[in-house]
Each structure stands twice: as structure tokens, then as C-alpha cells.
Design an enzyme around this catalytic site. Structure first.
Site, PDB file in Angstrom:
ATOM      1  N   SER A 193       0.858  -1.142   0.014  1.00 33.26           N
ATOM      2  CA  SER A 193       0.005   0.006   0.003  1.00 33.26           C
ATOM      3  C   SER A 193       0.775   1.294   0.033  1.00 33.26           C
ATOM      4  O   SER A 193       1.898   1.445   0.668  1.00 33.26           O
ATOM      5  CB  SER A 193      -0.880   0.012   1.016  1.00 33.26           C
TER       6      SER A 193
ATOM      7  N   ASP B 246      -6.748  -1.054   6.506  1.00 36.87           N
ATOM      8  CA  ASP B 246      -7.540  -2.311   6.751  1.00 36.87           C
ATOM      9  C   ASP B 246      -8.689  -2.279   5.797  1.00 36.87           C
ATOM     10  O   ASP B 246      -8.959  -3.384   5.542  1.00 36.87           O
ATOM     11  CB  ASP B 246      -8.272  -1.967   8.180  1.00 36.87           C
TER      12      ASP B 246
ATOM     13  N   GLY C 147      -0.395   4.807   0.292  1.00 40.86           N
ATOM     14  CA  GLY C 147      -1.266   5.634   0.718  1.00 40.86           C
ATOM     15  C   GLY C 147      -2.158   6.416  -0.363  1.00 40.86           C
ATOM     16  O   GLY C 147      -2.557   5.692  -1.182  1.00 40.86           O
TER      17      GLY C 147
END
Length: 322
Positions: free
Chosen positions: A233, A265, A235
Site C-alpha cells: 500500500s 484495513d 497511501g
């Protein structure tokens, strides 16, 4: 053909160190200054609980387990009842920890202060293991998520992963630091999928990974070691998705966020939802990015209606990476 509808397996999420998230929103965070909070919210949380909450909003059957303090279990029980989540948590004496999250509106950023929580021992993990093994069947996605409580060794996740893999479950691991390193160093079964962010992947690799090529090399190294799908990931820049020879960069244009708490999550929930649908890498990328973006418009571990999420998924820009 029987004509019977396909039965969707229940996802199982395991959270050994859950938390009650207290999110305090301020106009602008200035260290050393007195602040007047614009809002305060309390949510039952912890990575596995957050993922379960998003999956429930999507319509996926989900069962939660792990270790929960009996002294302040009410917020969790209320969440599970409200969303139709099956509760298989093991209750321990004491209270679940509280995590303080300071949401800075000016910087569009969040500062986390995680407080100590429950202590646990091997017997508590054995109870969780027995519970999970009683819930899974071949192909069941099982999420092992978050940090480990005080008293548990760093190799708690490798042991659980090996038992679950032997039962045919597809293990998704979302952790960091020593627990992640222990899981990836295991000589036994490795997780089917992991989702580190850039910092967590750098921590595992022991070196900076400033470019996409650096991230891709590290992700492919993990695939060669035995992790089938690696999601990194990034952001606001989306995420990198690698399953061996193929690699994709998925992203959406930046959106104004009501809260960034739990976006990672939500991304995990999206990839698990894609696994539930037996989707390929493109499906995993689209749903992961869409879940994360959709969650930004909600407070707490929540998603908007599925139609909104599907609309976002259709807009995800997927770029193959050499």
C-alpha cells in the site's frame, strides 16, 4: 447443474491484540500546545475487527475471533450485533487496550498513540487456534492481523499459519515488525498474501525502497520465497500488486478524506472480498483500492453502500509494471 446458489464461505479474521480506537479530531495539531477537540469518536477496532466491519458492509459473511478483554467488551459486542458479524472471540480477564488517534484536519493526517493492552500466554493462543481450525474448510480466507499482545513470542503467527495452511485455508497476514519478519522467515508454510505499506516493507528488507522498481524487487523476492500475492500500500498513490510474473499499480485520484483511520484495513478487506469471488490480480487491485478510497468518506471502520464501492472499482486506473 443443480441450479442451487453458490454458498459463500465465511471469512475468518483473527485479532490477538484488538483495541478501542478513540479518534480525536483537531483543526491543526501543534505539539506542546493546548487543543480544543472538534469531535471525539470511539470505535471497536484492531485490524481484524476493522476488516470484518468493512466486509460486513460489503455483504460478506464474516466471523471474528482472537483475544478480547472481558472488562470492556461491550463496544465490540455492539458492533458485531449491529453488523451481523459472528463473534467467536475468546474473553480474557482485564480490559482491551485503547488506541488514541489524533486526526489533524489541516495536514489531513493522523497521529497514533497506542496504549498497552492485555497480556496473553500460549494457552490463550491455543484456544484461538482450536476456534479457528473449527471454523475453516479448504479455501476459507483467514486474516491474521495486527500486533501481538504482551507475553506472546514473535513466532505466534508462523505457527498459526502452518496449522491453517495444513487445513487448506488461504492465510492473509497484515502485521509489521518482528511478527511479520518471523512469519516471512518461517521454514514452514508462508501466508498466501501479505499487505505491508512502504515503510513496513522497508523495515523487513532492511533498506530504503525509494522507487517503484525497488518495491517491485522486494515484492518479487517475497513471491519467490512462497507468498502468492504481495500488496504494497502506497497511501494516496494507491498500491502495488504482485503475484509473480505480473505486477500492477492501482490507484484512484485523491479524494477529500473525512478520516484516514482504517484505510489500510479497508484495503485488506477489499483484497479478501476479491479472493472470496475467486478474482484474479486485476479484481484484487480494483476492489482493494476501491474499498480504501470508499472508507475515506466514512468515520470508523465502515464502507458506503456496495453500489458506491463498485462504481469506484470501475474507475480504478490499473497500470502494468515491467
Amino acid at each position: 447443474m443443480s441450479g442451487q446458489p453458490k454458498t459463500i464461505r465465511s471469512v475468518v479474521t483473527v485479532t490477538l491484540n484488538p483495541a478501542i480506537d478513540q479518534t480525536i479530531t483537531v483543526e491543526a495539531l501543534k505539539p506542546g500546545s493546548v487543543h480544543r477537540a472538534k469531535a471525539v469518536r470511539h470505535n471497536a477496532g484492531g485490524k481484524g475487527v476493522n476488516v470484518a466491519s468493512c466486509l460486513a458492509d460489503w455483504g460478506t459473511p464474516v466471523t471474528v475471533t482472537g483475544l478480547l478483554g472481558a472488562g470492556n467488551a461491550a463496544p465490540f459486542e455492539a458492533l458485531f450485533q449491529a453488523k451481523g458479524i459472528a463473534d467467536a472471540f475468546i474473553r480474557l480477564p482485564g480490559e482491551t487496550r485503547v488506541n488514541i488517534k489524533i486526526a489533524d484536519l489541516a495536514a489531513n493526517d493522523t497521529t497514533d498513540i497506542n496504549l498497552p493492552g492485555l497480556s496473553a500466554d500460549a494457552s490463550a493462543v491455543d484456544r484461538v487456534r482450536e476456534t479457528v481450525l473449527g471454523l475453516v474448510e479448504p479455501g476459507t480466507p483467514v486474516l491474521l492481523a495486527g500486533s501481538l499482545p504482551e507475553g506472546l513470542p514473535a513466532d505466534a503467527y508462523p505457527a498459526l499459519t502452518a496449522d491453517l495452511a495444513a487445513a487448506g485455508a488461504r492465510v492473509v497476514l497484515d502485521s509489521s515488525g518482528a511478527p511479520l519478519a518471523a512469519a516471512l522467515a518461517s521454514t514452514g508454510a508462508l501466508p498466501h498474501c501479505i499487505k505491508p505499506n512502504r515503510h513496513e516493507l522497508e523495515d523487513w528488507a532492511g533498506r530504503p525502497l525509494p522507487t517503484t522498481a525497488d518495491l517491485l524487487d522486494a515484492a518479487r523476492d517475497l513471491h519467490r520465497r512462497g507468498v502468492s500475492v504481495v500488496v504494497v500500500s502506497l497511501g494516496a498513490d494507491g498500491a502495488l500488486f504482485v503475484d509473480g510474473a505480473r505486477a500492477l499499480h492501482g490507484r484512484l485520484p485523491p479524494v477529500q478524506a473525512l478520516s484516514t483511520v482504517g484505510a489500510g484495513d479497508a484495503m485488506v478487506a477489499g483484497l479478501i472480498a476479491a479472493f472470496q469471488q475467486d478474482g484474479g490480480l486485476e479484481d484484487v487491485a480494483r476492489l482493494s483500492v476501491a474499498f480504501a478510497a470508499a472508507k475515506l468518506g466514512c468515520f470508523g471502520p465502515n464502507l458506503p453502500d456496495p453500489a458506491t464501492v463498485r462504481s469506484l472499482a470501475a474507475q480504478v486506473n490499473l497500470t502494468p509494471i515491467d
